[in-house]
Design a protein around this motif. Structure first.
Motif, PDB file in Angstrom:
ATOM      1  N   PHE A  71       0.803  -1.276  -0.036  1.00 40.74           N
ATOM      2  CA  PHE A  71       0.082   0.011  -0.198  1.00 40.74           C
ATOM      3  C   PHE A  71       0.862   1.231   0.023  1.00 40.74           C
ATOM      4  CE2 PHE A  71      -2.744   3.322   1.790  1.00 40.74           C
ATOM      5  CZ  PHE A  71      -4.186   3.052   1.126  1.00 40.74           C
ATOM      6  N   GLY A  72       0.577   2.082  -1.018  1.00 39.25           N
ATOM      7  CA  GLY A  72       1.395   3.528  -1.036  1.00 39.25           C
ATOM      8  C   GLY A  72       2.412   3.413  -2.223  1.00 39.25           C
ATOM      9  N   SER A  73       2.765   2.127  -2.320  1.00 42.44           N
ATOM     10  CA  SER A  73       3.975   2.012  -3.493  1.00 42.44           C
ATOM     11  C   SER A  73       3.517   2.329  -4.782  1.00 42.44           C
ATOM     12  CB  SER A  73       4.305   0.636  -3.677  1.00 42.44           C
ATOM     13  OG  SER A  73       4.854  -0.022  -2.404  1.00 42.44           O
ATOM     14  N   ALA A  74       2.261   2.253  -5.093  1.00 43.30           N
ATOM     15  CA  ALA A  74       1.706   2.644  -6.481  1.00 43.30           C
ATOM     16  C   ALA A  74       1.509   4.133  -6.437  1.00 43.30           C
ATOM     17  CB  ALA A  74       0.732   1.872  -6.960  1.00 43.30           C
ATOM     18  N   ALA A  75       1.014   4.560  -5.271  1.00 45.75           N
ATOM     19  CA  ALA A  75       0.594   6.020  -5.183  1.00 45.75           C
ATOM     20  C   ALA A  75       2.069   6.807  -5.378  1.00 45.75           C
ATOM     21  CB  ALA A  75       0.054   6.226  -3.889  1.00 45.75           C
ATOM     22  N   LEU A  76       3.045   6.313  -4.621  1.00 43.32           N
ATOM     23  CA  LEU A  76       4.254   7.025  -4.678  1.00 43.32           C
ATOM     24  C   LEU A  76       4.786   7.008  -6.135  1.00 43.32           C
ATOM     25  CD1 LEU A  76       6.685   8.464  -3.298  1.00 43.32           C
ATOM     26  CD2 LEU A  76       7.836   6.222  -2.993  1.00 43.32           C
ATOM     27  N   ALA A  77       4.854   5.904  -6.822  1.00 47.14           N
ATOM     28  CA  ALA A  77       5.492   5.937  -8.063  1.00 47.14           C
ATOM     29  C   ALA A  77       4.581   6.661  -9.162  1.00 47.14           C
ATOM     30  CB  ALA A  77       5.410   4.378  -8.600  1.00 47.14           C
ATOM     31  N   MET A  78       3.264   6.582  -9.016  1.00 47.07           N
ATOM     32  CA  MET A  78       2.574   7.395 -10.144  1.00 47.07           C
ATOM     33  C   MET A  78       2.721   8.750  -9.700  1.00 47.07           C
ATOM     34  SD  MET A  78      -1.136   5.344 -10.845  1.00 47.07           S
ATOM     35  CE  MET A  78      -0.821   3.639 -12.020  1.00 47.07           C
ATOM     36  N   SER A  79       2.871   9.283  -8.657  1.00 49.04           N
ATOM     37  CA  SER A  79       2.818  10.465  -8.460  1.00 49.04           C
ATOM     38  C   SER A  79       4.215  11.223  -9.067  1.00 49.04           C
ATOM     39  CB  SER A  79       3.066  10.850  -6.793  1.00 49.04           C
ATOM     40  OG  SER A  79       1.924  10.428  -6.151  1.00 49.04           O
ATOM     41  N   VAL A  80       5.338  10.384  -8.882  1.00 51.05           N
ATOM     42  CA  VAL A  80       6.618  10.668  -9.510  1.00 51.05           C
ATOM     43  C   VAL A  80       6.574  10.657 -10.968  1.00 51.05           C
ATOM     44  CG1 VAL A  80       8.980  10.048  -9.504  1.00 51.05           C
ATOM     45  CG2 VAL A  80       7.938   9.974  -7.510  1.00 51.05           C
ATOM     46  N   VAL A  81       5.833   9.643 -11.388  1.00 52.23           N
ATOM     47  CA  VAL A  81       5.843   9.501 -12.917  1.00 52.23           C
ATOM     48  C   VAL A  81       4.893  10.703 -13.505  1.00 52.23           C
ATOM     49  CG1 VAL A  81       4.913   8.247 -14.768  1.00 52.23           C
ATOM     50  CG2 VAL A  81       6.101   6.974 -13.068  1.00 52.23           C
ATOM     51  N   ALA A  82       3.710  10.825 -12.883  1.00 52.30           N
ATOM     52  CA  ALA A  82       2.905  12.062 -13.434  1.00 52.30           C
ATOM     53  C   ALA A  82       3.614  13.408 -13.392  1.00 52.30           C
ATOM     54  CB  ALA A  82       1.470  11.913 -12.610  1.00 52.30           C
ATOM     55  N   PHE A  83       4.148  13.748 -12.235  1.00 55.66           N
ATOM     56  CA  PHE A  83       5.071  14.693 -12.070  1.00 55.66           C
ATOM     57  C   PHE A  83       5.888  15.123 -13.213  1.00 55.66           C
ATOM     58  CE2 PHE A  83       8.123  17.601 -10.385  1.00 55.66           C
ATOM     59  CZ  PHE A  83       7.235  18.723  -9.664  1.00 55.66           C
ATOM     60  N   SER A  84       6.655  13.929 -13.127  1.00 60.94           N
ATOM     61  CA  SER A  84       7.866  13.932 -14.186  1.00 60.94           C
ATOM     62  C   SER A  84       7.373  14.286 -15.628  1.00 60.94           C
ATOM     63  CB  SER A  84       8.722  12.888 -14.175  1.00 60.94           C
ATOM     64  OG  SER A  84       9.078  12.417 -12.923  1.00 60.94           O
ATOM     65  N   ALA A  85       6.171  13.558 -16.021  1.00 56.71           N
ATOM     66  CA  ALA A  85       5.442  13.653 -17.380  1.00 56.71           C
ATOM     67  C   ALA A  85       5.208  15.139 -17.630  1.00 56.71           C
ATOM     68  CB  ALA A  85       4.826  12.657 -17.493  1.00 56.71           C
ATOM     69  N   SER A  86       4.495  15.575 -16.672  1.00 53.44           N
ATOM     70  CA  SER A  86       4.048  16.858 -16.790  1.00 53.44           C
ATOM     71  C   SER A  86       5.102  18.103 -16.809  1.00 53.44           C
ATOM     72  CB  SER A  86       3.152  17.390 -15.722  1.00 53.44           C
ATOM     73  OG  SER A  86       2.604  18.398 -15.495  1.00 53.44           O
ATOM     74  N   TRP A  87       6.124  17.600 -16.042  1.00 50.11           N
ATOM     75  CA  TRP A  87       7.309  18.620 -16.152  1.00 50.11           C
ATOM     76  C   TRP A  87       8.127  18.520 -17.476  1.00 50.11           C
ATOM     77  CZ3 TRP A  87      12.922  18.101 -15.163  1.00 50.11           C
ATOM     78  CH2 TRP A  87      13.560  19.522 -14.859  1.00 50.11           C
ATOM     79  N   LEU A  88       8.106  17.465 -17.961  1.00 50.12           N
ATOM     80  CA  LEU A  88       8.864  17.039 -19.020  1.00 50.12           C
ATOM     81  C   LEU A  88       8.056  17.370 -20.285  1.00 50.12           C
ATOM     82  CD1 LEU A  88      10.963  14.074 -18.122  1.00 50.12           C
ATOM     83  CD2 LEU A  88      11.730  16.199 -18.544  1.00 50.12           C
ATOM     84  N   LYS A  89       6.750  17.668 -20.292  1.00 53.98           N
ATOM     85  CA  LYS A  89       5.852  17.912 -21.365  1.00 53.98           C
ATOM     86  C   LYS A  89       6.310  18.664 -22.637  1.00 53.98           C
ATOM     87  CE  LYS A  89       2.938  21.382 -19.489  1.00 53.98           C
ATOM     88  NZ  LYS A  89       1.549  21.448 -18.871  1.00 53.98           N
ATOM     89  N   ALA A  90       7.302  19.560 -22.398  1.00 51.66           N
ATOM     90  CA  ALA A  90       7.788  20.373 -23.576  1.00 51.66           C
ATOM     91  C   ALA A  90       8.424  19.498 -24.391  1.00 51.66           C
ATOM     92  CB  ALA A  90       8.456  21.511 -22.866  1.00 51.66           C
ATOM     93  N   VAL A  91       9.087  18.531 -23.856  1.00 49.62           N
ATOM     94  CA  VAL A  91       9.920  17.632 -24.718  1.00 49.62           C
ATOM     95  C   VAL A  91       9.096  16.784 -25.778  1.00 49.62           C
ATOM     96  CG1 VAL A  91      11.918  15.785 -24.616  1.00 49.62           C
ATOM     97  CG2 VAL A  91      11.673  17.810 -22.888  1.00 49.62           C
ATOM     98  N   PHE A  92       8.133  16.306 -25.091  1.00 50.09           N
ATOM     99  CA  PHE A  92       7.344  15.360 -25.673  1.00 50.09           C
ATOM    100  C   PHE A  92       6.077  15.645 -26.244  1.00 50.09           C
ATOM    101  CE2 PHE A  92       9.718  12.930 -22.270  1.00 50.09           C
ATOM    102  CZ  PHE A  92      10.388  11.962 -23.210  1.00 50.09           C
ATOM    103  N   PHE A  93       6.079  17.035 -26.175  1.00 47.92           N
ATOM    104  CA  PHE A  93       4.835  17.750 -26.844  1.00 47.92           C
ATOM    105  C   PHE A  93       4.263  17.486 -28.179  1.00 47.92           C
ATOM    106  CE2 PHE A  93       1.254  19.486 -24.804  1.00 47.92           C
ATOM    107  CZ  PHE A  93       0.527  20.308 -25.587  1.00 47.92           C
ATOM    108  N   ALA A  94       5.454  17.060 -28.820  1.00 42.60           N
ATOM    109  CA  ALA A  94       5.514  17.033 -30.507  1.00 42.60           C
ATOM    110  C   ALA A  94       4.730  15.740 -30.673  1.00 42.60           C
ATOM    111  CB  ALA A  94       6.782  16.780 -30.715  1.00 42.60           C
ATOM    112  N   ASP A  95       3.548  15.681 -31.331  1.00 42.97           N
ATOM    113  CA  ASP A  95       2.874  14.578 -31.579  1.00 42.97           C
ATOM    114  C   ASP A  95       3.579  13.507 -32.781  1.00 42.97           C
ATOM    115  OD1 ASP A  95       0.826  14.996 -30.046  1.00 42.97           O
ATOM    116  OD2 ASP A  95      -0.111  16.503 -31.787  1.00 42.97           O
ATOM    117  N   ASN A  96       4.693  13.111 -32.160  1.00 38.57           N
ATOM    118  CA  ASN A  96       5.449  12.074 -33.027  1.00 38.57           C
ATOM    119  C   ASN A  96       5.284  10.753 -32.471  1.00 38.57           C
ATOM    120  OD1 ASN A  96       8.204  10.573 -33.032  1.00 38.57           O
ATOM    121  ND2 ASN A  96       8.220  12.019 -34.888  1.00 38.57           N
TER     122      ASN A  96
END
Lengths: 162, 330
Positions: A71-96
């Motif tokens: 319990f809590g492991s998925a919450a921690l991992a998903m928070s980190v992944v979602a935060f990173s994805a949102s922060w890095l969206k400029a890199v991945f924003f291209a629809d490639n």
């Protein structure tokens, strides 16, 4: 994100969450696509990092509620992944297509690695095997499923893949 | 992220109510969807098997054992239900396939069906695990290979007692169990079946737990032995289980699972009975057979010109009528 885009994104998110609990058990593969993570990544790149982390926390708690051992492991991992994805969206924003595939692959692999480390159940060779082999395989399948989802949900998300 | 770290660090008594509230509210429809999807998958697989079996006689011949095995398992479970008679709740197993879900499993029965925490979960071959948390319509159980699992156990003949816990191996050994705390004077042979002893108040006496593979020699243990057990039930292969209710515990479940020793002795008794019957009837049969030969000879008309007796013949001369027998030509 305007109102119309928000509704469409929410609809795509809902479809992917439902797919996670319907299609995935039907497939029954050893390394399975993670539609929950695809949904999270799709939304995360459209909202701010803080909101993405909160969404990751909620989705992670959903996943954790049926797995008391970690319990809590998925919450921690998903928070980190979602935060990173949102922060890095400029890199991945291209629809490639290739970039999106790599985005899903990296997201799922990072999630699995963080989950296994936070869970603290495995160690030694088995942990390495899980992270390097099974997590990579699962990430690859999730990347394929993510691309397929993007193609299918293109009318809703109004994205163009090149 | 701080919240997620906090959630990871929550003690069990705070974590369980939080998880239960989520399961009973927001996640409940999703779990119901997952349950239906699992059932669909099983039905689909069964349909595939039936279709293939219809399509090809060869494939049917190959798949018949699979279907027979599945039927056999369900029949055994039904048979077990008849032997238990009361005090159990049948449930389907919903396997989680995520990392970390190797040792826990969702069951499709909850408190509305009478399931309570710490109820033993059994299959047709023995102990599967224990119910950890219960919701109205579902429950979560831990397998016997879970790190927190413990059960008081004994050898079939009562010669050794100990505590069974998970071996926590890796790879192929991940589901193995350990029988710990067995006194040094008690030696168990490989193949000995280990049963629940009924001590501790959670598991009734008489549930098969596993079979001894060998002794696990640990240098730290001076006056006790530890034995490795192969579990009676492989968690990954369980699809349907019975959850024993609390009121079943005082009664015990002895006799529900047949001890291998009983089977062996029963088989020996049957074989012995057959042997003795054969021995008793053998002289009678031999006499009857011997007597029947001349009778048959007498009954069958023998033409004088065709009946020939060779000197080396095994037939008794006195059983042949003199007027019908002629000596063989040299």
């Amino acid at each position: 994100m305007n109102w119309s885009t928000g509704v469409r994104t929410a609809l795509a998110f809902f479809i992917l969450v439902v797919l996670h609990y319907t299609l995935r058990p039907v497939l029954g593969w050893r390394a399975e696509p993670d539609f929950l993570l695809i949904a999270l990544l799709l939304v995360a790149i459209r909202i701010r990092p803080g909101s993405a982390a909160v969404l990751g926390l909620v989705l992670g708690l959903f996943a954790d509620s049926v797995n008391l051992q970690a319990f809590g492991s998925a919450a921690l991992a998903m928070s980190v992944v979602a935060f990173s994805a949102s922060w890095l969206k400029a890199v991945f924003f291209a629809d490639n297509m290739a970039l999106n595939a790599f985005f899903f692959f990296a997201g799922k692999w990072l999630f699995n690695a963080m989950y296994l480390l936070a869970e603290r159940r495995l160690g030694g060779g088995e942990l390495v095997m899980q992270i390097l082999v099974w997590s990579s395989l699962s990430a690859a399948i999730t990347a394929i499923a993510g691309l397929a989802s993007l193609l299918i949900l293109r009318p809703i998300l109004r994205t163009s893949l090149t | 992220m701080a919240l997620s770290v906090l959630a990871r660090a929550l003690p069990e008594r705070m974590r369980d109510p939080l998880a239960a509230s989520l399961r009973q509210s927001l996640v409940a429809p999703l779990v119901a969807l997952q349950h239906d999807a699992e059932l669909t998958r099983r039905a689909w697989l069964a349909r595939d098997e039936v279709t293939l079996a219809r399509d090809s006689a060869t494939l049917r011949a190959m798949l018949t054992p699979v279907l027979q095995r599945e039927n056999g398992e369900l029949r055994q479970l039904l048979g077990m239900a008849q032997r238990l008679r009361w005090g159990f709740v049948p449930a389907e197993v919903l396997h989680g396939r995520n990392a970390g879900e190797d040792y826990t499993v969702m069951l499709s029965a909850g408190s509305r069906a009478g399931v309570q925490p710490f109820s033993p979960v059994v299959g047709n071959e023995g102990l599967v695990g224990m119910v950890k948390t219960v919701d109205p319509t579902m429950s979560i159980a831990i397998f016997s290979s879970h790190p927190d699992f413990r059960v008081s156990a004994m050898a079939a003949d009562g010669s050794a007692f100990g505590i069974v816990a998970a071996h926590l191996g890796t790879g192929a050994d991940r589901y193995l169990l350990e029988l710990r705390g067995v006194p040094v004077r008690s030696s168990l042979k490989a193949g000995t079946v280990v049963w629940s002893s009924g001590f501790g108040g959670v598991y009734p006496r008489g549930i098969p737990i596993g079979t001894v593979i060998g002794e696990d020699r640990k240098p730290a243990e001076g006056w006790a032995r530890t034995y490795l057990l192969r579990p009676a039930v492989v968690p990954a292969s369980v699809d349907a289980v019975m959850i024993l209710r609390r009121d079943q515990r005082p009664e015990g479940v002895e006799g529900v699972w047949v001890a291998p020793q009983s089977v062996d002795s029963a088989a020996k008794r049957i074989a012995g009975a057959v042997d003795s019957a054969s021995r008793t009837s053998a002289p009678v049969l031999t006499t009857a057979r011997r007597d029947s030969v001349p009778r048959r000879r007498k009954a069958a008309p023998v033409r004088p010109d065709t009946a020939v007796i060779r000197p080396d013949s095994a037939l008794r001369r006195d059983s042949i009528r003199a007027d019908t027998a002629q000596p063989a030509p040299p």
